[in-house]
Design a protein around this motif. Structure first.
Motif, PDB file in Angstrom:
ATOM      1  N   ARG A   1      41.678  38.805  52.607  1.00 58.71           N
ATOM      2  CA  ARG A   1      42.490  39.075  51.430  1.00 58.71           C
ATOM      3  C   ARG A   1      43.692  39.973  51.727  1.00 58.71           C
ATOM      4  O   ARG A   1      44.333  40.486  50.816  1.00 58.71           O
ATOM      5  CB  ARG A   1      41.626  39.720  50.344  1.00 58.71           C
TER       6      ARG A   1
ATOM      7  N   ASN B   1      43.443  44.009  40.326  1.00 57.18           N
ATOM      8  CA  ASN B   1      43.530  42.769  41.123  1.00 57.18           C
ATOM      9  C   ASN B   1      44.831  41.996  40.906  1.00 57.18           C
ATOM     10  O   ASN B   1      44.881  40.787  41.167  1.00 57.18           O
ATOM     11  CB  ASN B   1      42.341  41.848  40.837  1.00 57.18           C
ATOM     12  N   THR B   2      45.880  42.666  40.463  1.00 54.86           N
ATOM     13  CA  THR B   2      47.187  42.021  40.431  1.00 54.86           C
ATOM     14  C   THR B   2      47.639  41.709  41.851  1.00 54.86           C
ATOM     15  O   THR B   2      48.282  40.688  42.108  1.00 54.86           O
ATOM     16  CB  THR B   2      48.213  42.922  39.732  1.00 54.86           C
TER      17      THR B   2
ATOM     18  N   SER C   1      45.887  42.219  46.047  1.00 52.71           N
ATOM     19  CA  SER C   1      44.611  42.526  46.696  1.00 52.71           C
ATOM     20  C   SER C   1      44.744  43.559  47.800  1.00 52.71           C
ATOM     21  O   SER C   1      43.753  44.198  48.169  1.00 52.71           O
ATOM     22  CB  SER C   1      44.005  41.246  47.280  1.00 52.71           C
TER      23      SER C   1
ATOM     24  N   ASN D   1      48.181  38.424  48.061  1.00 49.11           N
ATOM     25  CA  ASN D   1      47.577  37.751  46.898  1.00 49.11           C
ATOM     26  C   ASN D   1      48.182  38.216  45.578  1.00 49.11           C
ATOM     27  O   ASN D   1      47.501  38.720  44.688  1.00 49.11           O
ATOM     28  CB  ASN D   1      46.062  37.963  46.876  1.00 49.11           C
TER      29      ASN D   1
ATOM     30  N   GLN E   1      49.337  38.126  41.972  1.00 51.47           N
ATOM     31  CA  GLN E   1      48.980  37.371  40.773  1.00 51.47           C
ATOM     32  C   GLN E   1      50.052  37.464  39.687  1.00 51.47           C
ATOM     33  O   GLN E   1      50.137  36.586  38.832  1.00 51.47           O
ATOM     34  CB  GLN E   1      47.647  37.888  40.208  1.00 51.47           C
ATOM     35  N   ASP E   2      50.855  38.511  39.721  1.00 46.52           N
ATOM     36  CA  ASP E   2      51.879  38.707  38.692  1.00 46.52           C
ATOM     37  C   ASP E   2      53.093  39.362  39.337  1.00 46.52           C
ATOM     38  O   ASP E   2      53.139  40.583  39.520  1.00 46.52           O
ATOM     39  CB  ASP E   2      51.328  39.574  37.554  1.00 46.52           C
TER      40      ASP E   2
END
Length: 765
Positions: free
Chosen positions: A449, A485-486, A488, A580, A582-583
């Protein structure tokens, strides 16, 4: 030969520091290849990884293959830096006066999993600060096996061993064949093929063992596959265009010599185009060849008009007379075509400039071949007087097309299609990821990750210390995003190397705390000699802060070199990588002095959208320029009639994109320029043919058919950029062929502003 799509795109950034950061990161990630070898047990995974690493090394396709971490060298660096780079948790405990608790915890570690290793290093590093520093180099969830030096991960009910391999060839410069590999005794090959072949062989070798799995990720794997696909499409489009063109020539002329001479301008045009592009641009992109394969449909046009003029002619016809009569139309047709291609070169878009150089040089070569070589080569050519049946059929079909006044009926579908037209220039739309490679990369991201993304933070400061301090401030801002977790993981220099003031403060805390008598007593209880205790006290007293140059030159910090830009025109700069994401909006919203979120993909997508609008503006300007070129010969009314079919064709093509739900992008927008140029070319031949349009009809039919063959095949490409370009030209040229006869002179009409034709028998000028 270039295979990197990014090389075709504009730089997208005028800031030299950002450009340097992007280039450094792309180079580092482009050379990096990661393999994970998995098995149900640690021993099986290590054995399979050993075999895979040996396979990679023996291939000689890599500058380095790292399976075992360099323990001794890293330990030496860590021992030298252990006090200045002690962990924040250690410093906090000692600063709070918890020396006794800290020492007890360290003594207990001698009986833990790494007890033997700690005992061996006890005399050199009683507090195991060096070992702790080495351990902090590995991310959470990553296990380092001290005995073997291998890095292990857990996931999918397997143990995975990490192998990192650095390519010694450039992933996007394709001059190596599939079988080629770097040879120490010969010239160095470049390209993705040797790297990809070696990785695939290593995966196959590892999987031969029972229960072993192997996955890999690297730019070379994608580049090699893209190169093979592009070369296959070059062959398919090129061969398909050749075969189709030859069949059309045979259907029209029924002369082998005529077919051979029609293909001669094409051969010369292709050769001149390749040589000119490499000479001017320095290399040739594989996408240029894909687009260039469609040049077949344009370069062959000039010869077909000459032979079309021979069909139905009397016995006094000669090629010299035909070329002389056709020269104005050929010249204006060539001029309008290269005007469209030259418009591609106006925008600072390397890929389109290269296509423009390729196409313009090829078309000029084809034109010169016809007007200079044909009169000599075809001096004794006798025309086929039975070749007008195809023309008669086409003209008969045209007579059934409703009058121009009924064009108003097309206004409704045209407006509807234009109202539905949408644009999408996101860079990811131009990439097609192989499903197998995409699946492997996703598995690697899930297992590991901490794999970096293409987006990153650029941190700048007046000094190196200020850069590190700003990194720490940024890491503080990123902590909540890690928690939810936006993202990793993060990777930066300051996570291991704080600024000088912070290091000095850590040294002060250590020197103050460890000067207490209980520390010396604790060392004696562990059995250290007085000499070892004195050496430890001397090492602490002499410890100094570690600067960036020392860190990056050490075996412990060498891997962080990709994060440091060094001195720039504004001071110093570094990179902070994230994993990773996410946003992206949450990252872009962070506002700190000297910190900038760099999203290369989004920046280029916005840039391409701007250039798409520029392309549409260039299309309008090209219309005015082409009208200006036509007016001296045909007058403004004649020039308007010549341009009208192309305008209708371009608008119709855009409407079809809207009706079919195909998004307009920069490549299809620039394709409109080609539609206009070729459409005007067809209209010119009809205008110049006067009231007799048989030869012009046959010539334009063959021209548009060969162009449609080329671009029709291009529209079926698996490369999204080529497909979009081809679809626009396919629709546009089809409509341009349908509307081109609108430019003909009306029978018995008087056109005072039209220049007189040279001969009553002139058919295809």
């Amino acid at each position: 030969m270039q295979t990197n799509l990014m090389a075709m795109l504009p730089a997208g950034e005028s800031d030299p520091v950002v450009l340097a950061a992007v280039q450094q990161l792309e180079q580092q990630l482009g050379e990096r290849n990661v393999l994970l070898i998995g098995a149900p047990t640690r021993e099986a995974a290590m054995a399979a990884a050993e075999q895979a690493a040996n396979s990679l090394t023996q291939s000689r396709a890599f500058a380095s293959v790292v399976l075992r971490q360099p323990r001794n060298d890293a330990l030496a660096s860590a021992t030298a830096f252990r006090y200045a780079l002690a962990s924040p948790a250690t410093i906090a405990q000692l600063q709070n006066g918890e020396l006794d608790a800290y020492l007890q915890a360290q003594a207990a570690q001698l009986y833990g999993p790494l007890g033997n290793l700690r005992s061996a290093l006890l005399a050199r590093d009683p507090l195991f600060l060096a070992g702790d520093l080495i351990g902090r180099q590995f991310a959470d969830g990553v296990d380092f096996d001290p005995a073997s030096g291998m890095v292990l991960l857990r996931g999918e009910n397997k143990f995975w061993v990490l192998i990192q391999a650095k390519s010694n060839t450039r992933a996007f410069d394709d001059s190596a064949s599939d079988e080629a590999a770097p040879d120490e005794s010969g010239p160095q090959k470049t390209g993705p093929a040797p790297t990809a072949k070696a990785i695939n062989a290593a995966i196959h070798s590892a999987k031969m063992a029972s229960g072993v799995d192997a996955i890999a990720a690297g730019v070379a794997l994608h580049s090699d596959l893209a190169s093979k696909k592009a070369k296959a499409e070059i062959s398919r489009i090129g061969v398909g265009s050749w075969i189709g063109s030859i069949l059309l020539m045979w259907l029209a002329f029924r002369r082998v010599w005529a077919i051979a001479l029609c293909l001669l301008p094409l051969l010369i045009a292709t050769g001149v185009a390749i040589v000119s592009t490499v000479s001017i641009m320095g290399s040739l992109h594989v996408m240029t060849l894909v687009f260039g394969a469609s040049l077949i449909g344009v370069a062959i046009d000039y010869g077909t008009h000459c032979f079309a003029d021979s069909l139905g002619a009397d016995k006094d016809w000669s090629i010299a007379q035909a070329v002389q009569q056709l020269r104005p139309a050929l010249f204006y047709g060539m001029l309008t075509s290269i005007t469209g291609y030259l418009a591609l070169a106006i925008a600072p878009f390397p890929g389109l400039r290269e296509i423009a150089v390729f196409s313009v040089s090829g078309l000029i070569a084809a034109y010169l071949t016809v007007v200079l070589a044909f009169p000599t080569l075809l001096k004794n050519y006798r025309p086929n007087t039975k070749g007008m049946r195809l023309t008669n059929l086409l003209l008969k079909a045209y007579t059934r097309i409703p009058s121009k006044k009924y064009l108003i009926l097309l206004l409704i579908p045209l407006l509807y299609g234009l109202s539905q037209l949408r644009a999408d220039d996101h860079l990811q739309r131009f990439y097609t990821v192989d499903p197998a490679l995409g699946q492997m990369e996703q598995r690697i991201k899930t297992l590991f990750r901490h794999a970096p993304e293409s987006q990153f933070f650029l941190i700048e400061g007046r000094s190196a210390d200020q850069v590190l301090q700003r990194e720490q401030a940024l890491l503080t801002q990123l902590s909540p995003l890690l928690a939810n977790n936006t993202i990793s993981a993060t990777r930066s220099l300051s996570q291991h190397l704080p600024d000088t003031a912070s290091q000095a403060q850590r040294l002060h805390v250590l020197k103050t705390a460890l000067s207490a008598p209980q520390y010396s007593a604790w060392l004696r209880e562990l059995g250290l000699s007085e000499a070892a205790i004195a050496a430890d006290q001397m090492a602490l007293a002499q410890a100094q802060p570690v600067n960036i140059e020392q860190w990056l030159k050490s075996d412990l910090g060498r891997a962080d070199a990709m994060l440091w830009l060094g001195q720039t025109e504004r001071g110093f700069a570094s990179l902070l990588l994230v994993s990773n994401i996410q946003d992206k909006t949450a990252l872009a919203a962070i506002a700190l002095d000297g910190v900038r979120f760099v999203d290369r993909v989004n920046d280029l997508s916005e840039l391409m959208a701007r250039y798409r609008n520029i392309a549409l503006l260039l299309t309008a300007l090209s219309l005015l320029l082409m009208a200006a070129l036509m007016t001296p010969r045909h007058g403004w009314r004649g020039a308007a009639l010549i341009i009208l079919p192309s305008v209708l064709a371009a608008l119709g093509a855009l409407a079809l994109f809207g009706i079919l739900g195909i998004a307009l992008n920069i490549f299809s927008a620039f394709a409109l320029l080609i539609v206009l140029a070729l459409g005007i070319d067809y209209a010119i031949f009809f205008r110049e043919s006067g009231e007799e349009a048989h030869q012009a009809m046959l010539g334009v039919t063959l021209d548009s058919s060969t162009t449609l063959l080329s671009f029709g095949l291009l529209a079926m490409s698996s490369l999204p950029a080529a497909q979009s370009f081809g679809m626009m030209v396919l629709f546009g040229i089809t409509l341009a062929f349908i509307f081109a006869p609108m430019a003909r002179l009306a029978p018995a009409a008087n056109h005072p502003d039209e220049r007189p034709l040279q001969s009553e028998k002139q058919h295809a000028v």
